[in-house]
Design a protein around this motif. Sequence first.
Motif, PDB file in Angstrom:
ATOM      1  N   ARG A  62      42.235  29.490 -26.007  1.00  0.00           N
ATOM      2  CA  ARG A  62      43.542  29.569 -25.369  1.00  0.00           C
ATOM      3  C   ARG A  62      44.544  28.729 -26.134  1.00  0.00           C
ATOM      4  NH1 ARG A  62      45.245  27.131 -19.498  1.00  0.00           N
ATOM      5  NH2 ARG A  62      44.643  25.219 -20.590  1.00  0.00           N
ATOM      6  N   VAL A  86      39.377  38.349 -21.073  1.00  0.00           N
ATOM      7  CA  VAL A  86      40.500  37.421 -20.888  1.00  0.00           C
ATOM      8  C   VAL A  86      41.029  37.518 -19.466  1.00  0.00           C
ATOM      9  CG1 VAL A  86      42.866  36.904 -21.567  1.00  0.00           C
ATOM     10  CG2 VAL A  86      41.168  37.477 -23.317  1.00  0.00           C
ATOM     11  N   PRO A 127      44.159  24.449 -29.874  1.00  0.00           N
ATOM     12  CA  PRO A 127      43.506  25.376 -28.942  1.00  0.00           C
ATOM     13  C   PRO A 127      42.645  24.694 -27.888  1.00  0.00           C
ATOM     14  CG  PRO A 127      42.301  25.313 -31.010  1.00  0.00           C
ATOM     15  CD  PRO A 127      43.522  24.461 -31.208  1.00  0.00           C
ATOM     16  N   LEU A 129      36.013  31.660 -25.516  1.00  0.00           N
ATOM     17  CA  LEU A 129      37.390  31.914 -25.113  1.00  0.00           C
ATOM     18  C   LEU A 129      38.275  30.848 -25.743  1.00  0.00           C
ATOM     19  CD1 LEU A 129      39.399  33.525 -23.274  1.00  0.00           C
ATOM     20  CD2 LEU A 129      39.036  31.728 -21.573  1.00  0.00           C
ATOM     21  N   THR A 182      43.120  34.626 -16.342  1.00  0.00           N
ATOM     22  CA  THR A 182      43.323  33.297 -15.770  1.00  0.00           C
ATOM     23  C   THR A 182      43.648  33.476 -14.292  1.00  0.00           C
ATOM     24  OG1 THR A 182      45.690  33.235 -16.328  1.00  0.00           O
ATOM     25  CG2 THR A 182      44.164  32.278 -17.914  1.00  0.00           C
ATOM     26  N   PHE A 197      39.149  36.349 -26.455  1.00  0.00           N
ATOM     27  CA  PHE A 197      37.738  36.157 -26.134  1.00  0.00           C
ATOM     28  C   PHE A 197      36.910  36.843 -27.210  1.00  0.00           C
ATOM     29  CE2 PHE A 197      33.761  37.444 -23.980  1.00  0.00           C
ATOM     30  CZ  PHE A 197      33.304  36.186 -23.640  1.00  0.00           C
ATOM     31  N   TRP A 206      44.740  39.022 -29.325  1.00  0.00           N
ATOM     32  CA  TRP A 206      45.223  38.080 -28.326  1.00  0.00           C
ATOM     33  C   TRP A 206      45.980  38.766 -27.202  1.00  0.00           C
ATOM     34  CZ3 TRP A 206      44.149  32.824 -28.983  1.00  0.00           C
ATOM     35  CH2 TRP A 206      43.527  32.514 -30.207  1.00  0.00           C
ATOM     36  N   CYS A 224      45.465  34.055 -25.010  1.00  0.00           N
ATOM     37  CA  CYS A 224      44.013  33.903 -25.028  1.00  0.00           C
ATOM     38  C   CYS A 224      43.350  35.008 -25.843  1.00  0.00           C
ATOM     39  CB  CYS A 224      43.444  33.946 -23.609  1.00  0.00           C
ATOM     40  SG  CYS A 224      44.049  32.649 -22.517  1.00  0.00           S
TER      41      CYS A 224
END
Length: 235
Positions: free
Chosen positions: A82, A120, A70, A80, A122, A34, A24, A32
Amino acid sequence: MIETGQTENIRPLRFHETSGLEDWRVVGEGACAFFRTETFAAGAAFVGALADVPADGSGDGAGDGASDGPDVDLRPGGVLVRLVSVTEDYYGLTTRHLELARRISELARAHGLAADPSGVRTVQVTLDALELPAVLPFWRALLGYENRAGSDEDLIDPLRRGAPFYFQRMDEPRGGRNRVHVDVWVPYDEAGARIAAALAVGGRIVNDADAPSNWVLADPEGNEACVGVAGPPGA
């Protein structure tokens, strides 16, 4: 076993320092992971199994921590996941997420899936404004967003899909620079590669005074963007 009897709000560093959570990475919108998949069906099977993982990270059955469950994005090449708590008075990580993340990683391994931190990221849109109370309601109405808990400078998608908007206060009008820019949040161990890639195609570093948590970059015409990191070990 990580204690989940009481729920406490935690910072990114606490999450990263917890053993068993190596899959993570904490970025701007939560923790997150992936997981790469060979087929869409493999990803769908993993997502189906996620439904049996209690949202509070406790024993069998459905957990009662719905706001801590999640967010899942299923694509042909991977899944993915989160973790972020969204309530009326808090937006961030809690101690519930520590055990939940560990259980999700165990489930991924049981399905033969490996985590890939490079997947990962954002993105946040940042707007500079002189009068936030005048500007923010326009964007809230236009986007259909809501105020983020605990902040009068952030808007978030109530469906938890679109990029959040952050409104940065200016003291005086500013010319010569863009007033809207993108913040790209990446894992702490991916920032160097991401910045190097941007520089290699004509970008430049405008300001690295806040490194290793934030860098301001610009494209060849001066449009700015920021690369942000949340809670690297030792920070």
